[in-house]
Design an enzyme around this catalytic site. Structure first.
Site, PDB file in Angstrom:
ATOM      1  N   CYS A 132      -4.473   4.048  15.446  1.00 30.23           N
ATOM      2  CA  CYS A 132      -3.403   5.025  15.642  1.00 30.23           C
ATOM      3  C   CYS A 132      -3.919   6.445  15.489  1.00 30.23           C
ATOM      4  CB  CYS A 132      -2.259   4.767  14.665  1.00 30.23           C
ATOM      5  SG  CYS A 132      -0.917   5.936  14.866  1.00 30.23           S
ATOM      6  N   CYS A 135      -1.551   8.867  13.905  1.00 26.94           N
ATOM      7  CA  CYS A 135      -1.371   8.753  12.449  1.00 26.94           C
ATOM      8  C   CYS A 135      -2.580   9.321  11.716  1.00 26.94           C
ATOM      9  CB  CYS A 135      -1.247   7.294  12.007  1.00 26.94           C
ATOM     10  SG  CYS A 135      -0.250   6.267  13.052  1.00 26.94           S
ATOM     11  N   ASP A 136      -3.785   9.047  12.218  1.00 28.30           N
ATOM     12  CA  ASP A 136      -4.991   9.282  11.430  1.00 28.30           C
ATOM     13  C   ASP A 136      -5.888  10.400  11.955  1.00 28.30           C
ATOM     14  OD1 ASP A 136      -4.169   7.147   9.848  1.00 28.30           O
ATOM     15  OD2 ASP A 136      -5.187   5.692  11.127  1.00 28.30           O
TER      16      ASP A 136
END
Ligand code: NAP
Length: 303
Positions: A132, A135-136
């Site tokens: 992701c 997300c990261d």
């Protein structure tokens, strides 16, 4: 008393089904799952959902759909379904120790990211290995990154990562991208992105953090190591149908089989919509359309 319609899953398919079922007077009950909102919750800009000419953030779009479903009276709980029994009527849906019964069911549990299954991947997940980017990606400022995959997701995520990373190298197993031309061209023109073609990752290297990848060229079989700070995987998805195995007909890849052009599954009164049954289009807007179909099919079936 049994629910008229119980909806499992809360992505665009489930929430659209809820809006239609609620407006159709069916008083729907939704088990939204712990990963509420589905895959759009881990997406940044959605540029192709009609009605938003300037784009909208994935989580904002889902929040608006959820509000719309609630506005018409959808009742929502935030747990995961742990088991179902579709062999009896009313159908049974288990959420841990709680049992819910329903005359009809709409399944919209979506799909989840797939992993490479190579050495080092699982061990280093969260330590430089991610599926992701949105997300990261933030954690990889000025870092060198590898992105695996050749579809639209890999393109979108590679482009997103360029906001943080110093360099992104896409490693793709073939000599052409599967992605749409517009996305592929953006990637190929991007000064921070390189592509290594015809190559697979054989191992992700690193002790406590990712330090590199071992790659094999599938044409020459040549194996090379390359240092990198992170590996992002975007190689497609697996449908979330484990709890429906043995209850409904699924295809070889686990997607729920439905009647062509409709949401009817192999069990009368159980309907499916969105990515859980669609391995071709997999768009927010097609999922929403299928959610609408499922609600109308359920309404017709309930009579
Ligand atoms: P996808 O289109 O199925 O692409 C998966 C990619 O991963 C393919 O290039 C595939 O290679 C590669 N791959 C699969 N298994 C692999 C493995 N074990 N090792 C190495 N590579 C592997 O999946 P997606 O990119 O997640 O996209 C899914 C759907 O969502 C598509 O319909 C896409 O158009 C849509 N989508 C749209 C947007 C947008 O419009 N903005 C954004 C994201 C996704 P091969 O090509 O060799 O099969």
């Amino acid at each position: 008393m049994a629910e008229k319609v119980l909806i499992i899953g809360s992505g665009p398919a489930g929430l659209t089904a809820a809006i239609y079922a609620a407006r159709g007077g069916l008083n729907p009950f939704m088990v939204e799952g712990m990963e509420r909102g589905g895959q759009l919750m881990i997406t940044t800009d959605v540029e192709n959902y009609p009605g938003f000419p300037d784009g909208i953030m994935g989580p904002d779009l889902m929040e608006q759909m959820r509000k719309q479903a609630e506005r018409f009276g959808t009742r929502i709980i935030s747990s995961d379904v742990t088991d179902v029994d579709f062999s009896v009527k009313p159908f049974k849906v288990f959420v841990g120790r709680d049992v819910y019964t329903a005359e009809s069911i709409i399944i919209s549990t979506g799909a989840s990211a797939r992993w490479l299954g190579v050495e080092g991947e699982e061990r280093l997940r969260g330590f430089g290995v991610s599926a992701c980017a949105t997300c990261d990606g933030f954690f990889f400022k000025e870092k060198d990154l590898v992105m695996v995959g050749g579809g639209d997701s890999a393109m979108e995520e590679a482009l997103f990562l360029t906001k943080f990373a110093s360099k992104v190298t896409i490693v793709h197993r073939r000599d052409a991208f599967r992605a749409s031309t517009i996305m592929a061209n953006r990637v190929l023109k991007h000064p921070k992105i390189d592509v290594i073609w015809n190559t697979v990752i054989e191992e992700i290297l690193g002790d406590r953090l990712v330090s590199g990848v071992r790659m094999r060229n599938v044409m020459t079989d040549e194996v090379t190591d390359r240092s990198t700070d992170g590996v992002f995987v975007a190689i497609g998805h697996t449908p979330n149908t484990r709890v429906f195995e043995g209850q409904l007909d699924l295809d070889d890849a686990g997607y729920i089989l439905t009647e062509p052009g409709a949401s009817l599954t192999s069990v009368e009164g159980v309907f499916a919509a969105g990515d859980v049954t669609d391995k071709i289009y997999r768009q927010a807007v097609t999922a929403a359309g299928m959610g609408c179909q499922a609600a109308l099919d359920a309404e017709r079936w309930l009579g």
